[in-house]
Write an enzyme that holds these catalytic residues in place. Structure first.
Site, short mmCIF file in Angstrom:
data_model
loop_
_atom_site.label_atom_id
_atom_site.label_comp_id
_atom_site.label_asym_id
_atom_site.label_seq_id
_atom_site.Cartn_x
_atom_site.Cartn_y
_atom_site.Cartn_z
N HIS A 281 0.85 -0.99 -0.14
CA HIS A 281 0.25 -0.67 -0.18
C HIS A 281 0.59 1.44 -0.03
CE1 HIS A 281 -3.61 3.06 0.97
NE2 HIS A 281 -2.35 3.42 2.19
N SER A 282 -0.02 2.39 -0.97
CA SER A 282 0.81 3.54 -0.77
C SER A 282 2.47 3.28 -0.85
CB SER A 282 1.07 4.57 0.83
OG SER A 282 1.19 5.53 0.75
N TYR A 283 3.88 3.84 -0.07
CA TYR A 283 4.61 3.35 -0.24
C TYR A 283 5.01 2.65 -0.67
CZ TYR A 283 9.85 5.87 -0.29
OH TYR A 283 10.34 6.62 -0.79
#
Length: 495
Positions: A281-283
């Site tokens: 997720h995300s970074y």
């Protein structure tokens, strides 16, 4: 001041991303009724670049109704810490309790919400220190659930063998299944950046909504149903404060990217699983991109990873800055999918971004994307690795909603299966048509033979009439054969 800081950040980022490193004429509005700010100038080779930035800042402050001297954020009032309990170990110490707000749902969905004891109201913000202290307690509660409900073991990164003897700093607490080293299938879960810890997608959702929305627990339950062993990373424990009050880097874990590469080399590479999937997720998408690109892990990752599922990964912002080999780029585009934040329906196709096919997660807010696209993520993983069920007798069967027909954008494998069936049908039809063709040829040959035998007396009779009559009859027979062949070809095409 917060709005001003946000405005200036967006302006600088967008301006520096212009091609050829030039300032473009940007038109930005703080509100719909306010005048736009326009500035332009060369970034390099021009002394007016910094002047343009300074004038833009002054114009922005003027538009927002503040003076340059008062543009700095005011001093924060000292937060009242009397409402922060000392030595708190659970949410009950803060006046909250966990309640299943959807009792009709299965317990493994973790619709547990934190409510106030007296009023049954949700979380009430009382200050950042209070929020952080409560967040630490929630983190420990999630750790306990992972160990209790999924029978996970804990281990620390870096490993003891890679630390100095006198090291007394912090360690990143990670989790893994007891059979992680021997299982045939393995799932690696990677969180984003910030304050989230192992087992969390978004701490704010864990506190303000439910654990279903903010944790990896629903993902872990579905992974166990499908026969996966699991390793849950803890990528945001990168620094610690020493005895002198200075920030110190944790060896081999000074960034999420470095820690994930280290985790793979020291732990995942020793696992027996030949089929590995990654959910990030995300970074976590940026960390995974470094994992694929790193020379020490690239070959092993390409040999064993079968699918990578991203939930609103931000790796596309770094795409082009991380060096990848041609094989790694091809591998990256083949096995990875990204579900990004959007108000479009779930699985809406957005094309290729950051080197991977990108789809809508069905939610317009970044922190909500992981739970919003969970069904699509596991549908994609099931396409790559069919579920096998765990050792405890879990069937691994999909739910009724998860087994629905796939959308056209997401049905790549389904299309391949349909194409394979069509190819088999075409092969059968070709065989049948070839049989018909050979039979028609045999019939035509027999008929021509019979006609030749029947016409032989005629030939004998007409032999005396001359060679012109014989040539005419041969031409008629060839014409009849060619007509039969064309009919058979048309019949084959119609089939």
């Amino acid at each position: 001041p917060d709005e001003l800081s946000h405005f200036c950040t967006q302006f600088v980022v967008e301006t520096f991303c212009v091609e050829n490193h030039r300032f473009s004429k940007l038109s930005r509005r703080t509100n719909d009724n306010e005048a736009p700010v326009r500035r332009s100038g060369r970034l390099s080779g021009s002394p007016n670049a910094l002047v343009s930035i300074r004038r833009t800042r002054q114009s922005t402050i003027k538009i927002m109704g503040a003076s340059e001297s008062t543009s700095k954020s005011p001093r924060k009032k000292k937060e009242d810490e009397t409402h922060i309990p000392k030595n708190a170990t659970c949410v009950e110490d803060f006046g909250y309790y966990w309640k299943n707000v959807k009792p009709k749902k299965p317990e493994h969905e973790y619709y547990l919400q934190m409510l106030q004891k007296d009023t049954d109201k949700p979380f009430e913000f009382k200050g950042q220190k209070h929020y952080d202290a409560l967040g630490d307690v929630v983190t420990n509660y999630i750790y306990d659930l992972m160990v209790k409900d999924f029978d996970l073991d804990t281990f620390n990164l870096p490993l003891k063998e890679d630390l100095p003897e006198d090291y007394d700093g912090a360690l990143a607490k990670c989790f893994m299944s007891k059979d992680a080293y021997t299982a045939d299938k393995l799932m690696l879960i990677v969180q984003g950046s910030g304050s989230v810890r192992a087992g969390q997608w978004a701490r704010s959702l864990c506190i303000n909504q439910t654990l279903y929305h903010g944790t990896t627990l629903p993902y872990m339950h579905r992974a166990r149903e499908r026969g996966y062993a699991m390793i849950i990373n803890n990528p945001n424990v990168n620094y610690y404060v020493d005895d002198k009050g200075k920030m110190q880097k944790i060896p081999h874990s000074d960034s999420p990217e470095a820690q994930l590469v280290y985790l793979w080399r020291k732990v995942v590479s020793k696992c027996a699983a030949k089929d590995i999937v990654i959910v990030a997720h995300s970074y976590g998408g940026v960390a995974t991109m470094h994992l694929v690109a790193d020379p020490s892990t690239e070959v092993d990752v390409r040999d064993r990873v079968r699918a990578i599922a991203f939930t609103d990964s931000v790796h596309s912002r770094m795409w082009g800055f991380v060096k990848m080999s041609k094989k790694a780029k091809r591998f990256w585009g083949d096995i990875a999918r990204n579900w990004t934040k959007s108000d479009e329906p779930l699985d809406t196709d957005f094309g290729i971004h950051g080197g991977v096919p990108t789809y809508s997660a069905g939610h317009e807010k970044h922190e909500h994307t992981s739970y919003a696209c969970m069904k699509s993520v596991f549908r994609f993983l099931d396409e790559r690795l069919p579920p096998t069920g765990d050792k405890d007798g879990a069937s691994g069967e999909k739910s009724a909603e998860e087994s629905k027909p796939k959308t056209p954008q997401k049905g790549s494998k389904e299309k391949l299966n349909v194409a394979d069936e069509d190819a088999e049908d075409n092969d059968d039809e070709e065989e049948k048509s070839s049989q018909r063709k050979t039979s028609s040829r045999s019939r035509s040959g027999s008929s021509s033979a019979s006609s030749a035998s029947a016409s032989s007396p005629r030939k004998r009779k007409s032999s005396s009439s001359g060679p012109d009559e014989e040539k005419k009859e041969e031409a008629e027979e060839k014409q009849a054969d060619s007509m039969k062949e064309t009919r058979s070809k048309r019949h084959k095409k119609s089939e």
